[in-house]
Design a protein around this motif. Structure first.
Motif, PDB file in Angstrom:
ATOM      1  N   ARG A 138       0.830  -1.210   0.000  1.00 50.83           N
ATOM      2  CA  ARG A 138       0.000   0.000   0.000  1.00 50.83           C
ATOM      3  C   ARG A 138       0.866   1.263   0.000  1.00 50.83           C
ATOM      4  O   ARG A 138       0.635   2.191  -0.761  1.00 50.83           O
ATOM      5  CB  ARG A 138      -0.940  -0.014   1.217  1.00 50.83           C
ATOM      6  N   SER A 139       1.871   1.279   0.870  1.00 50.34           N
ATOM      7  CA  SER A 139       2.749   2.458   0.934  1.00 50.34           C
ATOM      8  C   SER A 139       3.526   2.632  -0.369  1.00 50.34           C
ATOM      9  O   SER A 139       3.675   3.745  -0.868  1.00 50.34           O
ATOM     10  CB  SER A 139       3.736   2.330   2.100  1.00 50.34           C
ATOM     11  N   ALA A 141       2.702   1.701  -3.390  1.00 47.69           N
ATOM     12  CA  ALA A 141       1.816   2.206  -4.449  1.00 47.69           C
ATOM     13  C   ALA A 141       1.501   3.688  -4.231  1.00 47.69           C
ATOM     14  O   ALA A 141       1.526   4.484  -5.165  1.00 47.69           O
ATOM     15  CB  ALA A 141       0.531   1.383  -4.489  1.00 47.69           C
ATOM     16  N   ALA A 142       1.224   4.062  -2.987  1.00 50.53           N
ATOM     17  CA  ALA A 142       0.843   5.452  -2.705  1.00 50.53           C
ATOM     18  C   ALA A 142       2.013   6.408  -2.902  1.00 50.53           C
ATOM     19  O   ALA A 142       1.830   7.565  -3.274  1.00 50.53           O
ATOM     20  CB  ALA A 142       0.307   5.576  -1.280  1.00 50.53           C
ATOM     21  N   LEU A 143       3.225   5.928  -2.670  1.00 53.37           N
ATOM     22  CA  LEU A 143       4.378   6.832  -2.692  1.00 53.37           C
ATOM     23  C   LEU A 143       5.202   6.700  -3.975  1.00 53.37           C
ATOM     24  O   LEU A 143       6.358   7.106  -4.026  1.00 53.37           O
ATOM     25  CB  LEU A 143       5.232   6.613  -1.439  1.00 53.37           C
ATOM     26  N   GLY A 144       4.591   6.138  -5.014  1.00 56.24           N
ATOM     27  CA  GLY A 144       5.204   6.238  -6.334  1.00 56.24           C
ATOM     28  C   GLY A 144       6.175   5.137  -6.724  1.00 56.24           C
ATOM     29  O   GLY A 144       6.946   5.310  -7.672  1.00 56.24           O
ATOM     30  N   ALA A 255       6.545   0.765   8.833  1.00 55.40           N
ATOM     31  CA  ALA A 255       6.765   2.199   9.044  1.00 55.40           C
ATOM     32  C   ALA A 255       8.067   2.635   8.384  1.00 55.40           C
ATOM     33  O   ALA A 255       8.134   3.682   7.728  1.00 55.40           O
ATOM     34  CB  ALA A 255       6.795   2.502  10.549  1.00 55.40           C
ATOM     35  N   ALA A 258       7.579   2.967   4.683  1.00 52.16           N
ATOM     36  CA  ALA A 258       6.859   4.185   4.302  1.00 52.16           C
ATOM     37  C   ALA A 258       7.820   5.368   4.254  1.00 52.16           C
ATOM     38  O   ALA A 258       7.833   6.138   3.294  1.00 52.16           O
ATOM     39  CB  ALA A 258       5.707   4.444   5.276  1.00 52.16           C
ATOM     40  N   VAL A 259       8.647   5.504   5.288  1.00 53.52           N
ATOM     41  CA  VAL A 259       9.599   6.615   5.326  1.00 53.52           C
ATOM     42  C   VAL A 259      10.604   6.496   4.177  1.00 53.52           C
ATOM     43  O   VAL A 259      10.868   7.468   3.463  1.00 53.52           O
ATOM     44  CB  VAL A 259      10.337   6.655   6.685  1.00 53.52           C
ATOM     45  N   TYR A 262       9.052   7.339   0.857  1.00 55.00           N
ATOM     46  CA  TYR A 262       8.848   8.787   0.749  1.00 55.00           C
ATOM     47  C   TYR A 262      10.142   9.480   0.357  1.00 55.00           C
ATOM     48  O   TYR A 262      10.182  10.298  -0.567  1.00 55.00           O
ATOM     49  CB  TYR A 262       8.329   9.318   2.091  1.00 55.00           C
TER      50      TYR A 262
ATOM     51  N   ILE B 242       0.661  14.513   2.638  1.00 54.27           N
ATOM     52  CA  ILE B 242       1.835  13.822   2.116  1.00 54.27           C
ATOM     53  C   ILE B 242       1.586  13.589   0.631  1.00 54.27           C
ATOM     54  O   ILE B 242       0.596  12.953   0.270  1.00 54.27           O
ATOM     55  CB  ILE B 242       2.035  12.475   2.843  1.00 54.27           C
ATOM     56  N   PRO B 243       2.437  14.118  -0.239  1.00 49.94           N
ATOM     57  CA  PRO B 243       2.179  13.973  -1.679  1.00 49.94           C
ATOM     58  C   PRO B 243       2.117  12.497  -2.065  1.00 49.94           C
ATOM     59  O   PRO B 243       2.970  11.711  -1.667  1.00 49.94           O
ATOM     60  CB  PRO B 243       3.399  14.647  -2.330  1.00 49.94           C
ATOM     61  N   MET B 244       1.067  12.130  -2.807  1.00 49.15           N
ATOM     62  CA  MET B 244       0.869  10.718  -3.158  1.00 49.15           C
ATOM     63  C   MET B 244       0.573  10.550  -4.640  1.00 49.15           C
ATOM     64  O   MET B 244       0.163  11.480  -5.322  1.00 49.15           O
ATOM     65  CB  MET B 244      -0.276  10.135  -2.338  1.00 49.15           C
ATOM     66  N   SER B 245       0.738   9.310  -5.117  1.00 47.20           N
ATOM     67  CA  SER B 245       0.437   8.992  -6.507  1.00 47.20           C
ATOM     68  C   SER B 245      -1.049   9.174  -6.771  1.00 47.20           C
ATOM     69  O   SER B 245      -1.888   8.872  -5.918  1.00 47.20           O
ATOM     70  CB  SER B 245       0.808   7.547  -6.800  1.00 47.20           C
ATOM     71  N   ILE B 248      -4.502   6.486  -6.108  1.00 51.56           N
ATOM     72  CA  ILE B 248      -4.204   5.500  -5.074  1.00 51.56           C
ATOM     73  C   ILE B 248      -4.891   5.911  -3.775  1.00 51.56           C
ATOM     74  O   ILE B 248      -4.980   7.079  -3.452  1.00 51.56           O
ATOM     75  CB  ILE B 248      -2.675   5.420  -4.843  1.00 51.56           C
ATOM     76  N   ASP B 249      -5.392   4.917  -3.041  1.00 53.66           N
ATOM     77  CA  ASP B 249      -5.926   5.212  -1.722  1.00 53.66           C
ATOM     78  C   ASP B 249      -4.850   5.861  -0.879  1.00 53.66           C
ATOM     79  O   ASP B 249      -3.669   5.577  -1.039  1.00 53.66           O
ATOM     80  CB  ASP B 249      -6.338   3.911  -1.025  1.00 53.66           C
ATOM     81  N   SER B 250      -5.272   6.675   0.031  1.00 48.95           N
ATOM     82  CA  SER B 250      -4.307   7.329   0.907  1.00 48.95           C
ATOM     83  C   SER B 250      -3.541   6.276   1.698  1.00 48.95           C
ATOM     84  O   SER B 250      -3.929   5.123   1.791  1.00 48.95           O
ATOM     85  CB  SER B 250      -5.052   8.248   1.870  1.00 48.95           C
ATOM     86  N   LEU B 251      -2.441   6.702   2.265  1.00 46.17           N
ATOM     87  CA  LEU B 251      -1.652   5.847   3.141  1.00 46.17           C
ATOM     88  C   LEU B 251      -2.459   5.430   4.361  1.00 46.17           C
ATOM     89  O   LEU B 251      -3.308   6.179   4.836  1.00 46.17           O
ATOM     90  CB  LEU B 251      -0.419   6.615   3.622  1.00 46.17           C
ATOM     91  N   ASN B 252      -2.158   4.272   4.888  1.00 46.51           N
ATOM     92  CA  ASN B 252      -2.670   3.871   6.193  1.00 46.51           C
ATOM     93  C   ASN B 252      -2.199   4.905   7.236  1.00 46.51           C
ATOM     94  O   ASN B 252      -1.126   5.492   7.084  1.00 46.51           O
ATOM     95  CB  ASN B 252      -2.111   2.471   6.493  1.00 46.51           C
ATOM     96  N   ALA B 255       1.319   4.446   8.598  1.00 43.86           N
ATOM     97  CA  ALA B 255       2.361   4.753   7.618  1.00 43.86           C
ATOM     98  C   ALA B 255       2.466   6.263   7.421  1.00 43.86           C
ATOM     99  O   ALA B 255       3.565   6.834   7.370  1.00 43.86           O
ATOM    100  CB  ALA B 255       2.056   4.057   6.295  1.00 43.86           C
ATOM    101  N   ALA B 258       4.311   7.798  10.296  1.00 43.07           N
ATOM    102  CA  ALA B 258       5.758   7.590  10.239  1.00 43.07           C
ATOM    103  C   ALA B 258       6.400   8.615   9.306  1.00 43.07           C
ATOM    104  O   ALA B 258       7.398   9.248   9.651  1.00 43.07           O
ATOM    105  CB  ALA B 258       6.071   6.163   9.784  1.00 43.07           C
ATOM    106  N   VAL B 259       5.806   8.806   8.134  1.00 50.19           N
ATOM    107  CA  VAL B 259       6.356   9.773   7.182  1.00 50.19           C
ATOM    108  C   VAL B 259       6.295  11.189   7.760  1.00 50.19           C
ATOM    109  O   VAL B 259       7.274  11.942   7.716  1.00 50.19           O
ATOM    110  CB  VAL B 259       5.600   9.704   5.835  1.00 50.19           C
TER     111      VAL B 259
END
Lengths: 267, 267
Positions: A138-139, A141-144, A255, A258-259, A262, B242-245, B248-252, B255, B258-259
């Motif tokens: 999930r992280s 996919a969301a973070l590119g 976690a 995710a960091v 990012y 938090i900038p995301m793709s 995509i669903d937002s981060l949990n 997660a 943590a970012v």
């Protein structure tokens, strides 16, 4: 259009795909021998089918039929309709989001096809917890991130719990298994990726420095307990750390991922 | 030195604190009425006692006694010694890491005392999942946050699952409940904190910009399902994303925390 079939007997043999969902070992064995996986919840079921996975069947209480009508219209697979109580007897737990689907696994793609065009890749060594695998997808996919590669012993992204935590990202993000654990990282380096292992090793540098200005990055993550194996630590091009407070246990692997995603996405 | 008491009968009334650990509702009610909480696993039990919480009792199989001898030496509480099988009958599940302790809750400190000297604070509105609460504490502690404030309906950091996922960070990081949900954020602003709500709202700015150069920051996190309430969104000084793709669903929430902690710690 899926064939709607009402079933009242929880012992009905047509429900074999849905039995004892809480028994992890039994499910692993059933799902791999039958080549199936289970999707749970309206959103995840829809995404699995939209992701091109062929349904074997569906199982749901009547109240979920309307919400999934668009998905059921795309397939000829049977849809077993049961009361929530009877479904609970089959699965062994209360199905909160009501709808279940059993879908066919597909042959895994080659590493080459998964890496084609990818610039940011996650490489999971022995992440054994399905929740962590799902959270990492999930992280990512969301973070590119563009793709995920799994070592042979990493937990299954198509296990029900992984899929649920990933919110279906396992259907969207290309992924496959690495056939060769020993040569996996050198092969990635040969393919033009800088492999960056997330580790607490003494020679690890700050993650921002490790990825700065790098074009193709493969971020390497190790198991929850012991981290990345010595072979992979040694074989990775760089070792990186997320700066942390003194005296504190390291971040949980989800976690930390995710960091690291990012930071890497912004390199 | 703790009194070692062998018990063979799972129905022994002295084991009341340890019954039916999988029954969340029953546990919530028991633990709040009795003013206790449970720690699970050698490391977590040790940290709870080292964190100054007074044990009511311990429960463990004989093989865990040596590993916790240092902790048992510091207290007069009884230590009930049982076979793993009998312990399983009491708790309702297999106790993987063997040792359990029941400890006394303490009165919650005032918000003022928790904030004294703090520069980076997490504020949790209605995070209802114990795993997420625990993960947020662990990330906050690892990434340099000083304190955690909880809205009245946020899940309990001293619930067994929260403690376990936090790896004991709930004992190390000062935290308390906010007595007044409505005025919570304005009060923080008045105390000199810039409140930054993590949200998908249209006017949210990039998290790096939102915290850049800010001295005292309170990072505000909302529930897993619906995010931060309208009242808190409106009352916060800044809204950040938090900038995301795309698509995509937002981060949990764990997660995302943590970012956001990582970015905020480096402001």
């Amino acid at each position: 259009m899926a064939d709607l079939i009402e079933i009242s007997d929880p012992a009905d043999p047509r429900l074999a795909d849905y039995r004892d969902l809480r028994d992890v070992e039994l499910r692993k064995s059933l799902e791999s021998s039958e080549g199936l996986f289970l999707a749970e919840g309206e959103k995840v079921v829809r995404r699995a089918v939209a992701g091109g996975f062929e349904p074997r069947s569906f199982l749901m209480a009547p109240k979920w039929l309307d919400g999934l009508a668009d998905t059921l219209a795309t397939t000829d697979a049977p849809c077993y309709v049961m009361s929530e109580k009877a479904a609970e007897e089959v699965t062994g737990f209360h199905v909160h989001r009501g709808a279940l689907a059993s879908l066919k696994r597909r042959p895994l793609p080659s590493v080459e096809s998964v890496l084609a065009g990818a610039r940011s890749v996650l490489v999971l060594e022995d992440i054994v917890d399905h929740t962590n695998v799902g959270a990492i997808f999930r992280s990512g996919a969301a973070l590119g991130f563009d793709a995920v590669l799994l070592a042979p012993r990493c937990a299954d992204p198509l296990y029900r719990r992984s899929i649920k935590v990933a919110m279906g990202a396992v259907f969207a993000l290309p992924w496959t298994r690495l056939p060769d654990w020993y040569e996996a990282l050198p092969s990635l380096s040969a393919a033009g990726f800088t492999t960056v292992a997330l580790t607490l090793a003494d020679d690890a540098v700050d993650i921002e420095r490790a990825v700065e200005g790098v074009d193709k990055v493969a971020l390497v993550l190790g198991s929850e307990g012991h981290g990345i194996s010595p072979r992979w630590q040694h074989a990775s091009d760089r070792r990186a750390i997320i700066p942390m407070s003194a005296g504190i246990d390291s971040l949980n692997v989800a976690a930390a991922t995710a960091v690291a995603c990012y930071v890497t996405a912004r390199r």
